[in-house]
Write a protein that holds these residues in place. Structure first.
Motif, mmCIF file in Angstrom:
data_model
loop_
_atom_site.group_PDB
_atom_site.id
_atom_site.type_symbol
_atom_site.label_atom_id
_atom_site.label_comp_id
_atom_site.label_asym_id
_atom_site.label_seq_id
_atom_site.Cartn_x
_atom_site.Cartn_y
_atom_site.Cartn_z
ATOM 1 N N VAL A 46 32.724 104.556 60.101
ATOM 2 C CA VAL A 46 31.567 104.667 59.216
ATOM 3 C C VAL A 46 30.607 105.749 59.710
ATOM 4 C CG1 VAL A 46 29.497 103.426 58.433
ATOM 5 C CG2 VAL A 46 31.752 102.384 58.187
ATOM 6 N N ASN A 50 29.410 108.630 57.342
ATOM 7 C CA ASN A 50 27.985 108.860 57.103
ATOM 8 C C ASN A 50 27.615 110.317 57.376
ATOM 9 O OD1 ASN A 50 27.529 106.216 56.306
ATOM 10 N ND2 ASN A 50 26.660 105.586 58.256
ATOM 11 N N GLN A 55 25.864 109.339 50.942
ATOM 12 C CA GLN A 55 25.962 107.877 50.986
ATOM 13 C C GLN A 55 25.982 107.429 52.442
ATOM 14 O OE1 GLN A 55 29.332 106.558 48.621
ATOM 15 N NE2 GLN A 55 27.894 105.982 47.021
ATOM 16 N N TRP A 57 26.167 104.037 55.106
ATOM 17 C CA TRP A 57 26.678 102.674 55.175
ATOM 18 C C TRP A 57 26.329 102.021 56.501
ATOM 19 C CZ3 TRP A 57 28.844 100.918 50.757
ATOM 20 C CH2 TRP A 57 29.268 101.865 49.827
ATOM 21 N N ASP A 58 26.176 100.705 56.457
ATOM 22 C CA ASP A 58 26.041 99.866 57.650
ATOM 23 C C ASP A 58 27.274 98.983 57.729
ATOM 24 O OD1 ASP A 58 23.512 100.540 58.735
ATOM 25 O OD2 ASP A 58 22.511 99.326 57.203
ATOM 26 N N TRP A 79 38.832 103.453 54.430
ATOM 27 C CA TRP A 79 38.230 102.631 53.386
ATOM 28 C C TRP A 79 39.304 101.710 52.838
ATOM 29 C CZ3 TRP A 79 33.287 102.299 53.349
ATOM 30 C CH2 TRP A 79 32.491 103.379 53.688
ATOM 31 N N VAL A 113 31.051 96.277 54.613
ATOM 32 C CA VAL A 113 29.985 97.262 54.810
ATOM 33 C C VAL A 113 28.986 97.103 53.669
ATOM 34 C CG1 VAL A 113 31.445 98.927 56.008
ATOM 35 C CG2 VAL A 113 31.215 99.071 53.537
ATOM 36 N N ARG A 114 27.804 97.616 53.868
ATOM 37 C CA ARG A 114 26.820 97.647 52.779
ATOM 38 C C ARG A 114 26.133 99.007 52.833
ATOM 39 N NH1 ARG A 114 23.000 93.490 55.578
ATOM 40 N NH2 ARG A 114 22.077 94.884 57.101
ATOM 41 N N GLN A 115 25.711 99.437 51.678
ATOM 42 C CA GLN A 115 25.022 100.708 51.591
ATOM 43 C C GLN A 115 23.631 100.568 52.177
ATOM 44 O OE1 GLN A 115 25.357 102.321 47.702
ATOM 45 N NE2 GLN A 115 25.169 104.402 48.438
ATOM 46 N N LYS A 116 23.245 101.538 53.009
ATOM 47 C CA LYS A 116 21.908 101.503 53.589
ATOM 48 C C LYS A 116 20.890 101.737 52.477
ATOM 49 C CE LYS A 116 22.936 103.267 58.189
ATOM 50 N NZ LYS A 116 22.661 104.337 59.166
#
Length: 120
Positions: A46, A50, A55, A57-58, A79, A113-116
């Motif tokens: 990630v 990044n 985009q 991601w966390d 992914w 994962v989630r989008q920051k």
């Protein structure tokens, strides 16, 4: 009466054991691959993603119920393909060759994962 005391003591010990467990302490051993190393491979992937674009991601925690044999080769990540039907984005950490065992010769573990949030 003695049975009740033993049951209460056993349950207390189980609770203490579970509260001391964390992904930080779940490291690889001779027989199993630790969730710590799986999460760290997802974090490396990630971080590279990044750096590529807008985009961000966390990485979240992998499922604590996952137990996989130790990997004989370096872990890799990508992914998770949409065709696998996951409803949320995730990174798939892949072991192409597990240490010889009776259960599986290779494995993959999805790490959510989630989008920051966008900063203003």
């Amino acid at each position: 009466m003695l049975r009740s005391i033993l049951l209460a003591a056993t349950l207390s010990a189980c609770v203490l054991c579970l509260t001391s467990w964390s992904i930080e302490t779940d490291r690889s051993t001779e027989y199993k691959n630790g969730l710590f190393e799986i999460r760290e491979e997802a974090r490396r992937f990630v971080a590279q993603e990044n750096a590529k674009g807008p985009q961000q991601w966390d990485v979240l925690e992998p499922n604590a119920k996952v137990l996989v044999p130790r990997c004989a080769v370096p872990l890799r990540a990508q992914w998770t393909p949409k065709r696998l039907g996951r409803s949320e984005p995730s990174v798939m950490v892949i072991c192409a060759t597990a240490v010889a065992n009776d259960v599986m010769s290779h494995w993959d573990v999805p790490v959510p994962v989630r989008q920051k949030p966008k900063s203003n």
